[in-house]
Write an enzyme that holds these catalytic residues in place. Structure first.
Site, PDB file in Angstrom:
ATOM      1  N   LYS A  53      36.553  45.037  45.751  1.00 46.98           N
ATOM      2  CA  LYS A  53      36.943  43.821  46.472  1.00 46.98           C
ATOM      3  C   LYS A  53      38.192  44.078  47.320  1.00 46.98           C
ATOM      4  O   LYS A  53      38.254  43.678  48.484  1.00 46.98           O
ATOM      5  CB  LYS A  53      37.171  42.667  45.477  1.00 46.98           C
ATOM      6  CG  LYS A  53      35.866  42.155  44.877  1.00 46.98           C
ATOM      7  CD  LYS A  53      36.041  41.200  43.705  1.00 46.98           C
ATOM      8  CE  LYS A  53      34.658  40.852  43.113  1.00 46.98           C
ATOM      9  NZ  LYS A  53      34.687  39.956  41.956  1.00 46.98           N
ATOM     10  N   GLN A  97      39.139  37.573  38.070  1.00 46.41           N
ATOM     11  CA  GLN A  97      37.951  38.328  37.675  1.00 46.41           C
ATOM     12  C   GLN A  97      37.518  37.938  36.259  1.00 46.41           C
ATOM     13  O   GLN A  97      38.338  37.883  35.341  1.00 46.41           O
ATOM     14  CB  GLN A  97      38.243  39.842  37.760  1.00 46.41           C
ATOM     15  CG  GLN A  97      37.046  40.731  37.530  1.00 46.41           C
ATOM     16  CD  GLN A  97      35.969  40.597  38.605  1.00 46.41           C
ATOM     17  OE1 GLN A  97      36.263  40.333  39.767  1.00 46.41           O
ATOM     18  NE2 GLN A  97      34.715  40.759  38.224  1.00 46.41           N
ATOM     19  N   ASP A 120      35.630  31.881  44.718  1.00 47.34           N
ATOM     20  CA  ASP A 120      34.466  32.144  43.856  1.00 47.34           C
ATOM     21  C   ASP A 120      33.515  30.946  43.826  1.00 47.34           C
ATOM     22  O   ASP A 120      32.370  31.072  43.373  1.00 47.34           O
ATOM     23  CB  ASP A 120      34.932  32.408  42.419  1.00 47.34           C
ATOM     24  CG  ASP A 120      35.010  33.892  42.089  1.00 47.34           C
ATOM     25  OD1 ASP A 120      34.170  34.650  42.605  1.00 47.34           O
ATOM     26  OD2 ASP A 120      35.900  34.262  41.309  1.00 47.34           O
TER      27      ASP A 120
HETATM   28  N1  GUN Z   1      32.417  38.590  37.131  1.00 51.00           N
HETATM   29  C1  GUN Z   1      31.131  38.859  37.447  1.00 51.00           C
HETATM   30  N2  GUN Z   1      30.823  38.309  38.651  1.00 51.00           N
HETATM   31  C2  GUN Z   1      31.938  37.680  39.078  1.00 51.00           C
HETATM   32  C3  GUN Z   1      32.242  36.937  40.258  1.00 51.00           C
HETATM   33  O1  GUN Z   1      31.407  36.734  41.148  1.00 51.00           O
HETATM   34  N3  GUN Z   1      33.512  36.467  40.333  1.00 51.00           N
HETATM   35  C4  GUN Z   1      34.432  36.663  39.352  1.00 51.00           C
HETATM   36  N4  GUN Z   1      35.651  36.137  39.516  1.00 51.00           N
HETATM   37  N5  GUN Z   1      34.179  37.345  38.255  1.00 51.00           N
HETATM   38  C5  GUN Z   1      32.928  37.857  38.128  1.00 51.00           C
END
Ligand code: GUN
Length: 289
Positions: A53, A97, A120
């Site tokens: 990311k 995350q 998100d």
């Molecule tokens: N963990 C697995 N997929 C995601 C996501 O799309 N966003 C976040 N913040 N954590 C995740």
């Protein structure tokens, strides 16, 4: 043989579009979109996702700030950081995350994020807006799946879709987006009776259960489109390998179109995070899309 839906290629195009628009925002408004990425603990998969990311943010011209917190971070300390990021005018997107260590309450953490910075799309205000068909920030993985489906089919109106999995991150928002696109949607899950039969009725199957190679050829209607959201590590011939929720080798010959793992949904999720960060910055500056 199925058409391969190339998430790597589609995400690269999307990232390029986002970077052009980020540059326009800088040139016309003097603003660089800022993304804060919060990682609590040392989960190896989460570390890889966060690294990817941060890397993509740089490619898109988005300023990212990484906050790495120890696994024993308290709820109060995490709340305090989120509060600080909510008030920071140079941060337009906040991503925590998941999963978080067990002693932290994910729902409370998500609810603490300013909904306008919730890139998100997990905040109840954003998930509620999506369920009601209103505008808001949309979760990145389902958004990426929709972009791939629309590139493959154009209009999805009237198609039947089965989403396997009912998580807040993928299954539920995916179903809402498909419904918005006028699909007839079924959400299936671990308790669904005759799961293979249910899937075999669908023009579109979205596999998001987190079970390696669960979906096999007998689950798929010939010519159907199969989107594989799973990323599972398995041992094969003594080697560690990443596979999806779909048994690609058995399904590919009968599907009409299919996403590979890796190189399918994964890169789309990250490109959509950049798209959402740009949208969030624009919303906060009251600049229309
Ligand atoms: N963990 C697995 N997929 C995601 C996501 O799309 N966003 C976040 N913040 N954590 C995740």
């Amino acid at each position: 043989m199925a058409k391969l839906i190339n998430g790597k290629q589609i995400s690269a195009q999307l990232l390029e579009q986002v970077s052009v628009q980020v540059q326009q925002l800088k040139d016309n408004h003097g603003v660089t979109p800022g993304l804060a990425v919060v990682l609590v603990g040392e989960d190896p998969a989460s570390q890889v996702y966060v690294r990817n990311k941060i890397h993509s943010a740089a490619e898109a011209g988005i300023r990212s700030v990484e906050h790495r917190l120890s696994a024993d971070t308290s709820q109060a300390a995490l709340d305090e950081l989120i509060d600080k990021l909510n008030r920071d005018s140079e941060i337009h997107g906040i991503l925590v995350q998941l999963p978080l260590p067990a002693h932290l309450n994910e729902d409370d953490v998500i609810a603490a994020i300013d909904p306008l910075k919730d890139v998100d799309g997990f905040h109840p205000l954003n998930s509620g807006a999506l369920a009601a068909g209103q505008s808001g920030l949309v979760p990145c993985t389902p958004l990426g799946c929709m972009i791939m489906l629309q590139q493959t089919h154009g209009d999805l109106s009237g198609m039947t879709a089965v989403v396997i999995g009912r998580s807040n991150i993928v299954g539920k928002p995916m179903a809402a987006l498909l419904l918005q696109a006028n699909c007839t949607v079924t959400i299936a899950h671990s308790r669904t009776r005759d799961l293979a039969d249910v899937c075999r009725q669908a023009d579109i199957v979205i596999a998001a259960v987190g079970r390696a190679q669960l979906v096999t050829e007998d689950w798929i209607m010939p010519g159907a489109t199969v989107i594989d959201v799973g990323i599972n590590a398995i041992e094969l011939d003594g080697r560690r390998k990443l596979v999806g929720d779909v048994d690609f080798n058995s399904v590919e010959p009968i599907a009409g179109a299919i996403t590979p793992v890796p190189g399918g949904v994964g890169p789309m999720t990250i490109a959509c995070l950049m798209k959402n960060t740009l949208s969030a910055a624009r919303m906060q500056l009251s600049i229309p899309d």
